[in-house]
Design an enzyme around this catalytic site. Structure first.
Site, mmCIF file in Angstrom:
data_model
loop_
_atom_site.group_PDB
_atom_site.id
_atom_site.type_symbol
_atom_site.label_atom_id
_atom_site.label_comp_id
_atom_site.label_asym_id
_atom_site.label_seq_id
_atom_site.Cartn_x
_atom_site.Cartn_y
_atom_site.Cartn_z
ATOM 1 N N GLU A 176 10.419 -4.546 4.711
ATOM 2 C CA GLU A 176 10.529 -5.928 4.230
ATOM 3 C C GLU A 176 10.285 -5.997 2.720
ATOM 4 O OE1 GLU A 176 8.798 -4.866 6.799
ATOM 5 O OE2 GLU A 176 8.853 -6.296 8.467
ATOM 6 N N HIS A 208 -4.761 -33.785 16.775
ATOM 7 C CA HIS A 208 -3.642 -34.607 17.252
ATOM 8 C C HIS A 208 -2.531 -33.738 17.830
ATOM 9 C CE1 HIS A 208 -5.367 -38.279 15.550
ATOM 10 N NE2 HIS A 208 -5.853 -37.447 14.651
ATOM 11 N N LYS A 262 8.871 -0.563 14.215
ATOM 12 C CA LYS A 262 9.482 -0.197 12.927
ATOM 13 C C LYS A 262 10.491 0.924 13.136
ATOM 14 C CE LYS A 262 5.392 -1.165 10.069
ATOM 15 N NZ LYS A 262 4.364 -0.600 9.197
ATOM 16 N N LYS A 289 0.835 -1.204 0.000
ATOM 17 C CA LYS A 289 0.000 0.000 0.000
ATOM 18 C C LYS A 289 0.870 1.254 0.000
ATOM 19 C CE LYS A 289 -3.672 2.236 2.610
ATOM 20 N NZ LYS A 289 -4.622 2.143 3.711
ATOM 21 N N GLU A 306 -4.975 -7.032 14.511
ATOM 22 C CA GLU A 306 -4.526 -5.683 14.158
ATOM 23 C C GLU A 306 -5.709 -4.714 14.232
ATOM 24 O OE1 GLU A 306 -0.862 -4.965 11.412
ATOM 25 O OE2 GLU A 306 -2.602 -4.498 10.180
ATOM 26 N N GLY A 336 -4.953 -2.123 4.919
ATOM 27 C CA GLY A 336 -4.131 -3.244 4.440
ATOM 28 C C GLY A 336 -4.789 -4.594 4.668
ATOM 29 N N ARG A 337 -5.299 -4.814 5.876
ATOM 30 C CA ARG A 337 -5.875 -6.128 6.203
ATOM 31 C C ARG A 337 -7.257 -6.330 5.605
ATOM 32 N NH1 ARG A 337 -4.968 -2.782 10.324
ATOM 33 N NH2 ARG A 337 -6.705 -2.020 11.592
#
Ligand code: F6P
Length: 547
Positions: free
Chosen positions: A215, A387, A507, A209, A356, A270-271
């Site tokens: 990253e 399991h 950040k 965005k 978030e 973003g999400r």
């Protein structure tokens, strides 16, 4: 300025507290025995999804009070304000309009007087054009070769949704083009993803965005380097990189032209962006038609959320139940357990969506909330999870409400596997609710010494979500269901579900530490003693390794 009444001071909250005392000890065994029709009554159907919420520790009165709470907290008004494009993301002063991403062509949603629906469809059309050209082979790489692998470079909301959906919809994807994802700044992620690839047949979709995320930009520049060291010509970038971003200037600086850039808008969080151009890698994988079918699923749930009465509104009921366990039973976590390996990444996607959005400690007026907000979301697909961690769900000391998600029809031709899979889903919901009593164990002939260990208390709440089959449309409905459930919870807690200031500090601190790790001479370190010692230890280890 209107002041939102504090949640815990409202009359319905107080009524719920009193009511909670009368239901907290009720057992699902008793609730079902007294009301045999519960399993047929406490269900909802919408947008191709069936929700059975009967195995929750609640009565009709609980639901009535929770719905009254939703009315009192203005969930409906807040929802309508979101759909109208009002700036409900108060801390960033932004509209919140992911619902516009799936609005039908020809409908109208205004942001500051501007109709955004034509803009959305213009981008979708351009995406469909690119996806079509890549899939047909019309799009060629710099040396004239077809694209065999698409790598989405992005993180958080620019990665989790497309990755989750690519896996979910793998059965309808084009197997001649592989889709991979690189998100972590750990160089191993990019190196492993590209190790067996030919740059001449690889297309990178840089999804960010902001186009400034450390990253993503680090990975994108390293990928660019990888490409150029093989193809040797800057002009190749334009044939092997496309961008998805709201930041056209930064995209251009990277060397991607406007014809290969797909935009979206600041009113898409973003999400909440996987159905925007952020879904480009998904659209290439499954084709425009399937992508549009997914949007139709989102839209069907949007319409239900917008129009269904609150007491029959699936996302509202799901959200209210989350509040019920979070704030009254004190449940700290909630598990999401898809009985579908195709939905293996759905819990990870929901982690960002929920945590978030609703991991907030002040309300929309900036006051400390004074009550618990967003639960911790976690989960893995069944039956694998049975399991590993189900033991704790059944006999541990913690209350973990669970959502179990399943489908009537399998994605594979191994029909018998599917019956076994679904038998396990139904059995787990049953076991979690009703457990196994001492008398049942005695009837089964359990030895007295073992009985305490074998008793399963039950009374663990579940929602079971069923759909006919995992199609693009079903997936869209399922995602929108959770988006609106998260919205409902945020509205009850009166928090801003659409900002994420908490991730900024880390950040900024990383930005300060990076040169302290990379400079040759040790800089003066002015952190706390622990951070200073960790940095020195790391520098020493790196130096020793180089020598
Ligand atoms: O981690 C915070 C965050 O801003 C997320 O909200 C977002 O999805 C992610 O980083 C990626 O941001 P961008 O798309 O700008 O690279």
């Amino acid at each position: 300025m209107t002041v939102t009444p504090r949640l815990t001071d409202t009359p319905t909250w107080r009524a719920l507290q009193t009511h909670f005392e009368s239901v907290r000890e009720l057992h699902l065994r008793g609730l079902f025995a007294e009301d045999p029709g519960r399993g047929d009554r406490m269900v909802l159907e919408a947008a191709g999804l069936y929700l059975d919420y009967s195995k929750n520790r609640m009565t009709d009165e609980t639901r009535r009070l929770l719905v009254q709470l939703a009315v009192e907290r203005g969930v409906g008004e807040r929802r309508d304000a979101m759909f109208r494009g009002e700036r409900i993301n108060v801390s960033e002063d932004r509209a919140v309009l992911h619902v516009a991403l799936r609005a039908p062509r020809g409908s109208h949603i205004l942001v500051d007087g501007h109709d955004v629906v034509p803009d959305v469809h213009a981008v979708l059309d351009r995406m469909a054009d690119l996806a079509g050209r890549v899939r047909s082979g019309e799009w060629r790489g710099f040396t004239g070769r077809r694209v065999k692998t698409v790598i989405n470079i992005g993180i958080g909301g620019s990665y989790l949704g497309p990755e989750m959906a690519c896996l979910a919809l793998r059965s309808c994807s084009d197997r001649s083009i592989e889709t991979r994802f690189v998100s972590n700044i750990d160089g191993a992620d990019l190196v492993e993803a590209t190790a067996d690839l030919d740059p001449a047949e690889t297309l990178f979709v840089v999804s960010s965005k902001t186009f400034t995320t450390l990253e993503t930009m680090t990975n994108a520049y390293s990928a660019r380097q990888w490409l150029l060291s093989a193809l040797g010509d800057e002009a190749a970038v334009g044939r092997h990189f496309v961008a998805v971003s709201t930041n056209a200037a930064e995209v251009e600086r990277f060397g991607i032209g406007s014809s290969n850039t797909f935009g979206f808008w600041d009113w898409v969080g973003g999400r909440y962006s996987m159905d925007s151009a952020i879904g480009l890698s998904l659209m290439i994988a499954v084709g425009p038609e399937n992508f549009f079918a997914m949007l139709a699923g989102f839209r069907a749930m949007d319409e239900h959320f917008l129009t269904a009465p609150l007491d029959r509104n699936m996302p509202v009921i799901l959200g209210l139940l989350a509040v019920w366990y979070n704030n009254f039973f004190g449940a700290q976590t909630q598990a999401v357990l898809p009985y579908s390996s195709a939905l293996a990444r759905f819990p990870a996607y929901l982690q960002q969506l929920q945590m978030e959005s609703n991991g907030k400690r002040v309300d929309i007026e900036g006051r400390p909330v004074g009550y618990d907000t967003g639960p911790i979301i976690w989960g893995e697909p069944g039956t694998d999870s049975q399991h590993s961690f189900f033991q704790l769900l059944h006999q541990g000391t913690k209350l973990v409400p669970c959502d179990l998600i399943g489908f009537a029809a399998p994605l594979s031709a191994l029909e018998f596997h599917h019956d076994l899979l679904m038998a396990n889903l139904f059995a787990q919901a049953e076991a979690l609710a009703f457990g196994r009593t001492v008398s049942e164990l005695k009837t089964l002939g359990a030895g007295a010494g073992q009985i305490p260990f074998r008793v399963v208390e039950g009374n663990h709440p579940t929602n079971v979500i069923l759909a006919d089959v995992l199609t693009p449309r079903t997936l869209g409905s399922l995602i929108a269901l959770y988006e609106h459930s998260v919205f409902t919870q945020g509205a009850i807690w009166a928090i801003d579900s659409f900002d994420q200031w908490g991730v900024e500090l880390g950040k900024a601190l990383a930005g300060r530490i990076i040169p302290e790790l990379t400079e040759v001479e040790e800089p003066g370190l002015e952190h706390d003693s622990s951070t200073n010692a960790l940095i020195r230890r790391y520098r020493d280890a790196r130096r020793a390794e180089r020598e």
